[in-house]
Scaffold this active site. Structure first.
Site, PDB file in Angstrom:
ATOM      1  CD  GLU A 345      -2.916  -7.316 -19.417  1.00 43.38           C
ATOM      2  OE1 GLU A 345      -3.090  -6.998 -20.599  1.00 43.38           O
ATOM      3  OE2 GLU A 345      -3.241  -8.431 -18.962  1.00 43.38           O
ATOM      4  CB  CYS A 346      -5.451  -6.513 -13.331  1.00 40.22           C
ATOM      5  SG  CYS A 346      -6.803  -6.584 -12.137  1.00 40.22           S
ATOM      6  N   GLY A 347      -3.379  -6.889 -11.456  1.00 37.18           N
ATOM      7  CA  GLY A 347      -2.501  -7.186 -10.333  1.00 37.18           C
ATOM      8  C   GLY A 347      -1.094  -6.676 -10.554  1.00 37.18           C
ATOM      9  CB  SER A 445      -4.333  -0.250 -17.578  1.00 34.60           C
ATOM     10  OG  SER A 445      -5.744  -0.166 -17.681  1.00 34.60           O
TER      11      SER A 445
END
Length: 458
Positions: A345-347, A445
């Site tokens: 997720e993200c990072g 994502s």
């Protein structure tokens, strides 16, 4: 039912975070059990709240969560003396289009759970006019009760008296007045506050906040205010020198619980990977999953017996050099990806990618399990609620699942060559370009998961 209060403000920057932390610590130091909550999507404030109350803080989000999910999470306060929720932005601020149970505003949470609102007002640069603002907040929504105000950044006793007189004339209780000189500040950086785990002498700082609140706020009146909602009629507030509160439990609901991505989940957890919601971990554990933390920054490999690796968001850009050099971590990811799923997720998504370019323009090689290249050299804010329809399975969810979440980062996508993971829209239903990526059993994502979405939302 456990009494509760929602601490809100007319706008961001009014001081609600530090007032919330001070009140949490003051009540905790006085021997009360306080259950903290945070309205809206946020990772950093709940970490401070958990430290202040010595009890995990849970997020409550009316855009992303259905009403019974909100009620089930609010039931985390069933064994506490009081629930304290910190609002997000201004009290009525939220998305333009409603989601599952509202538009994501703090007012939605207060109305849904019957919690009166304590309004923190930055009164610097005004005096009697503050009463007009408070009056407007009190009258805008009849289902939201303003229990009183705390005046913050008060310049002098005369300043306080002028505002208090105007508030009294409007029938609005003033429950505290904090001087401008009070040391209620937290260091910040580009995504908000510096994380709790990075604060030197965090416990001493929270004790100082608690002492400031105890000195300038009428805590007993605040406790009394927590019982003013109609749903709490007949209950007796606990005073600091009184007997324990014997609150009844709110019946929990399992609807909306997030399924675990595996039976044994290797979870990246250190200063670079901190953005994991408490309700997500609670759901996984309630379903019988085992969470196996490991530290990429310490060059630890994920547990080789894990079913799934989950890389949450955080600040990998601040540690990109160390992550790039964590050879055991990278080798563990690549070995796992041959036979089992990984999600970022993200990072975590950026770390699964090919490269990360930091704010100084230096390129750092990442795991290379996805082709993603991201850059912080050209910073652009990406912020808001997101709804994702999966185009392929990801750990815990099948193809076609509809998920609610949010996006909050400053990185720019330079290259995203893999197949998209999902079709993604914002709160208004507009298509979002950041679709995530998938390659084999590796998915990622910029989407932070909040809850499963209803197929039909109003």
């Amino acid at each position: 039912m456990t009494p509760g209060l929602l601490i809100a403000a007319p706008r961001s920057g009014s001081g609600k975070t530090t007032v919330t932390l001070g009140l949490l610590r003051a009540l905790t130091n006085a021997g009360m059990t306080v259950q903290p909550f945070k309205s809206g999507p946020d990772y950093i404030d709940p970490a401070f709240q958990s430290a202040a109350a010595r009890r995990p803080s849970f997020n409550l989000d009316s855009w992303g969560m259905a009403p019974d999910r909100l009620a089930a999470l609010a039931a985390e306060a069933e064994n506490a003396d009081i629930a304290l929720a910190e609002g997000v932005m201004g009290l009525f601020d939220g998305a333009a289009t409603p989601g599952e149970a509202g538009n994501g505003s703090s007012a939605d949470i207060a109305a849904a759970l019957g919690w009166p609102v304590l309004l923190v007002m930055d009164v610097s640069g005004q005096s009697q006019s503050a009463a007009a603002i408070a009056q407007g907040f009190r009258s805008l929504r009849p289902d939201v009760q303003i229990a009183g105000v705390i005046l913050n950044r008060v310049a002098s006793e005369r300043h306080r008296d002028l505002i208090s007189g105007a508030m009294a004339a409007a029938g609005i209780p003033v429950l505290g007045a904090i001087p401008r000189s009070a040391d209620l500040t937290l260091p910040e950086r580009h995504l908000g506050l510096v994380q709790a785990a990075e604060q030197a002498d965090l416990d001493a700082m929270l004790d100082r906040f608690g002492a400031i609140i105890s000195a300038h706020v009428d805590i007993n009146r605040i406790l009394e205010a927590s019982h003013r909602a109609p749903a709490k009629a007949g209950t007796q507030p606990r005073r600091l020198n009184g007997p324990p509160n014997c609150a009844g439990a709110l019946a929990p609901s399992e609807r909306g619980a997030l399924p675990p991505p595996g039976q044994r989940i290797a979870l990246a957890s250190d200063a670079a990977f901190t953005f994991t919601y408490a309700h997500l971990l609670a759901d996984w554990r309630a379903a019988g999953a085992e969470v196996l933390p490991f530290s990429p920054l310490a060059d630890e490999a994920p547990d080789p017996g894990a079913d799934t690796i989950w890389l949450p968001g955080g600040y990998p850009e601040l540690h990109a050099g160390r992550i790039a050099g964590s050879t055991r971590f990278h080798a563990g990811l690549r070995s796992h990806a041959l036979t089992r799923p990984i999600h970022g997720e993200c990072g975590g998504y950026m770390v699964l990618g090919s490269a990360l370019i930091d704010a100084d323009g230096r390129t750092h090689e990442m795991a290379g399990l996805l082709g993603l290249v991201t850059s912080f050299a050209d910073r652009r804010l990406h912020l808001g609620y997101r709804r994702a329809r999966l185009l392929a399975p990801m750990p815990g969810f099948p193809e076609g699942a509809l998920l609610n979440g949010h996006e909050f980062h400053y990185s720019t996508i330079i290259d995203q060559p893999d197949s998209p993971l999902a079709t993604v829209t914002d709160a208004e239903g507009r298509a979002v370009a950041a679709t995530g990526s998938r390659r084999g059993q590796v998915t990622g994502s910029f989407f932070h998961l909040i809850a499963a979405a209803s197929e039909v939302t109003s």
